[in-house]
Write a protein that holds these residues in place. Structure first.
Motif, PDB file in Angstrom:
ATOM      1  N   MET A   1       0.826  -1.197   0.000  1.00  0.00           N
ATOM      2  CA  MET A   1       0.000   0.000   0.000  1.00  0.00           C
ATOM      3  C   MET A   1       0.869   1.259   0.000  1.00  0.00           C
ATOM      4  N   ILE A   2       1.897   1.301   0.831  1.00  0.00           N
ATOM      5  CA  ILE A   2       2.766   2.468   0.895  1.00  0.00           C
ATOM      6  C   ILE A   2       3.470   2.675  -0.433  1.00  0.00           C
ATOM      7  N   ALA A   3       3.893   1.584  -1.062  1.00  0.00           N
ATOM      8  CA  ALA A   3       4.561   1.689  -2.366  1.00  0.00           C
ATOM      9  C   ALA A   3       3.649   2.342  -3.395  1.00  0.00           C
ATOM     10  N   GLN A   4       2.364   2.045  -3.334  1.00  0.00           N
ATOM     11  CA  GLN A   4       1.416   2.654  -4.265  1.00  0.00           C
ATOM     12  C   GLN A   4       1.280   4.149  -4.004  1.00  0.00           C
ATOM     13  N   VAL A   5       1.268   4.555  -2.753  1.00  0.00           N
ATOM     14  CA  VAL A   5       1.161   5.974  -2.410  1.00  0.00           C
ATOM     15  C   VAL A   5       2.393   6.715  -2.909  1.00  0.00           C
ATOM     16  N   ILE A   6       3.563   6.129  -2.687  1.00  0.00           N
ATOM     17  CA  ILE A   6       4.796   6.750  -3.159  1.00  0.00           C
ATOM     18  C   ILE A   6       4.765   6.875  -4.673  1.00  0.00           C
ATOM     19  N   THR A   7       4.310   5.844  -5.342  1.00  0.00           N
ATOM     20  CA  THR A   7       4.231   5.866  -6.798  1.00  0.00           C
ATOM     21  C   THR A   7       3.285   6.968  -7.264  1.00  0.00           C
ATOM     22  N   VAL A   8       2.140   7.104  -6.621  1.00  0.00           N
ATOM     23  CA  VAL A   8       1.188   8.146  -6.998  1.00  0.00           C
ATOM     24  C   VAL A   8       1.811   9.523  -6.786  1.00  0.00           C
ATOM     25  N   ASN A   9       2.485   9.710  -5.657  1.00  0.00           N
ATOM     26  CA  ASN A   9       3.143  10.993  -5.393  1.00  0.00           C
ATOM     27  C   ASN A   9       4.231  11.272  -6.415  1.00  0.00           C
ATOM     28  N   GLU A  10       4.991  10.249  -6.768  1.00  0.00           N
ATOM     29  CA  GLU A  10       6.034  10.425  -7.771  1.00  0.00           C
ATOM     30  C   GLU A  10       5.432  10.795  -9.120  1.00  0.00           C
ATOM     31  N   ILE A  11       4.334  10.163  -9.468  1.00  0.00           N
ATOM     32  CA  ILE A  11       3.672  10.467 -10.737  1.00  0.00           C
ATOM     33  C   ILE A  11       3.179  11.904 -10.741  1.00  0.00           C
ATOM     34  N   LEU A  12       2.587  12.333  -9.631  1.00  0.00           N
ATOM     35  CA  LEU A  12       2.111  13.718  -9.549  1.00  0.00           C
ATOM     36  C   LEU A  12       3.275  14.698  -9.645  1.00  0.00           C
ATOM     37  N   GLU A  13       4.375  14.366  -8.982  1.00  0.00           N
ATOM     38  CA  GLU A  13       5.556  15.224  -9.029  1.00  0.00           C
ATOM     39  C   GLU A  13       6.099  15.289 -10.463  1.00  0.00           C
ATOM     40  N   GLN A  14       6.180  14.150 -11.126  1.00  0.00           N
ATOM     41  CA  GLN A  14       6.678  14.122 -12.499  1.00  0.00           C
ATOM     42  C   GLN A  14       5.741  14.881 -13.436  1.00  0.00           C
ATOM     43  N   ALA A  15       4.443  14.782 -13.205  1.00  0.00           N
ATOM     44  CA  ALA A  15       3.485  15.514 -14.034  1.00  0.00           C
ATOM     45  C   ALA A  15       3.668  17.025 -13.874  1.00  0.00           C
ATOM     46  N   LEU A  16       3.887  17.473 -12.643  1.00  0.00           N
ATOM     47  CA  LEU A  16       4.140  18.899 -12.418  1.00  0.00           C
ATOM     48  C   LEU A  16       5.425  19.340 -13.103  1.00  0.00           C
ATOM     49  N   LEU A  17       6.474  18.539 -12.962  1.00  0.00           N
ATOM     50  CA  LEU A  17       7.739  18.870 -13.613  1.00  0.00           C
ATOM     51  C   LEU A  17       7.552  18.931 -15.122  1.00  0.00           C
ATOM     52  N   PHE A  18       6.793  17.997 -15.662  1.00  0.00           N
ATOM     53  CA  PHE A  18       6.542  17.964 -17.109  1.00  0.00           C
ATOM     54  C   PHE A  18       5.744  19.190 -17.538  1.00  0.00           C
ATOM     55  N   ASP A  19       4.764  19.578 -16.732  1.00  0.00           N
ATOM     56  CA  ASP A  19       3.979  20.788 -17.047  1.00  0.00           C
ATOM     57  C   ASP A  19       4.866  22.026 -17.101  1.00  0.00           C
ATOM     58  N   PHE A  20       5.771  22.130 -16.146  1.00  0.00           N
ATOM     59  CA  PHE A  20       6.620  23.321 -16.062  1.00  0.00           C
ATOM     60  C   PHE A  20       7.769  23.316 -17.059  1.00  0.00           C
ATOM     61  N   TYR A  21       8.404  22.177 -17.225  1.00  0.00           N
ATOM     62  CA  TYR A  21       9.648  22.132 -18.002  1.00  0.00           C
ATOM     63  C   TYR A  21       9.571  21.277 -19.263  1.00  0.00           C
ATOM     64  N   GLY A  22       8.439  20.692 -19.543  1.00  0.00           N
ATOM     65  CA  GLY A  22       8.312  19.784 -20.680  1.00  0.00           C
ATOM     66  C   GLY A  22       8.704  20.406 -22.009  1.00  0.00           C
ATOM     67  N   GLU A  23       8.457  21.688 -22.169  1.00  0.00           N
ATOM     68  CA  GLU A  23       8.794  22.357 -23.434  1.00  0.00           C
ATOM     69  C   GLU A  23      10.298  22.445 -23.663  1.00  0.00           C
ATOM     70  N   LEU A  24      11.086  22.185 -22.635  1.00  0.00           N
ATOM     71  CA  LEU A  24      12.536  22.211 -22.775  1.00  0.00           C
ATOM     72  C   LEU A  24      13.083  20.879 -23.287  1.00  0.00           C
ATOM     73  N   LEU A  25      12.229  19.868 -23.348  1.00  0.00           N
ATOM     74  CA  LEU A  25      12.622  18.577 -23.904  1.00  0.00           C
ATOM     75  C   LEU A  25      12.519  18.624 -25.427  1.00  0.00           C
ATOM     76  N   THR A  26      13.191  17.703 -26.086  1.00  0.00           N
ATOM     77  CA  THR A  26      13.049  17.611 -27.548  1.00  0.00           C
ATOM     78  C   THR A  26      11.652  17.097 -27.871  1.00  0.00           C
ATOM     79  N   GLU A  27      11.245  17.249 -29.113  1.00  0.00           N
ATOM     80  CA  GLU A  27       9.919  16.770 -29.527  1.00  0.00           C
ATOM     81  C   GLU A  27       9.786  15.269 -29.276  1.00  0.00           C
ATOM     82  N   HIS A  28      10.827  14.532 -29.609  1.00  0.00           N
ATOM     83  CA  HIS A  28      10.812  13.075 -29.413  1.00  0.00           C
ATOM     84  C   HIS A  28      10.671  12.734 -27.933  1.00  0.00           C
ATOM     85  N   GLN A  29      11.430  13.418 -27.090  1.00  0.00           N
ATOM     86  CA  GLN A  29      11.353  13.181 -25.649  1.00  0.00           C
ATOM     87  C   GLN A  29       9.960  13.526 -25.113  1.00  0.00           C
TER      88      GLN A  29
END
Length: 119
Positions: free
Chosen positions: A1-29
């Protein structure tokens, strides 16, 4: 159960990072990382669609995660965003507690709503 919570938090964190900085990645990335993160496609599905190996997709996703985290370490935009959002929510809560005792609260609420929408 804890592993799932950590995974959800990591996904949310990655989504925020992608929202903010995603345009700095290449099109392929952006394409591959977006499919993994936002469309929840498996590595195999992405690999078939992109015509690359599953290992290649895995490596690209790992590099993108590290790149986005590096941008945040340098720029702190997500951290600032979350702090501002928290402070605006605190102001809203204080206004809720005062409810009507201050005529200015009616003028402040729309401003706070506008700030949250712009964030």
């Amino acid at each position: 159960m804890i592993a799932q919570v950590i995974t959800v938090n990591e996904i949310l964190e990655q989504a925020l990072l992608f929202d903010f900085y995603g345009e700095l990645l290449t099109e392929h990335q952006k394409e591959i990382y977006g499919q993994f993160l936002l469309e929840d496609l498996s590595l195999g599905e992405i690999a078939r669609e992109a015509g690359i190996s599953r290992q290649g997709v895995h490596d690209l996703i790992r590099r993108c995660s590290q790149t986005l985290a590096g941008y945040e370490e340098k720029l702190h935009l997500v951290e600032r965003f979350l702090k501002i959002k928290k402070k605006v929510r605190q102001i809203e809560e204080l206004l809720e507690e005062e409810q009507g005792s201050c005529r200015i609260s009616g003028e402040i609420r729309p401003i706070l709503k506008e700030i949250l929408e712009e964030l």
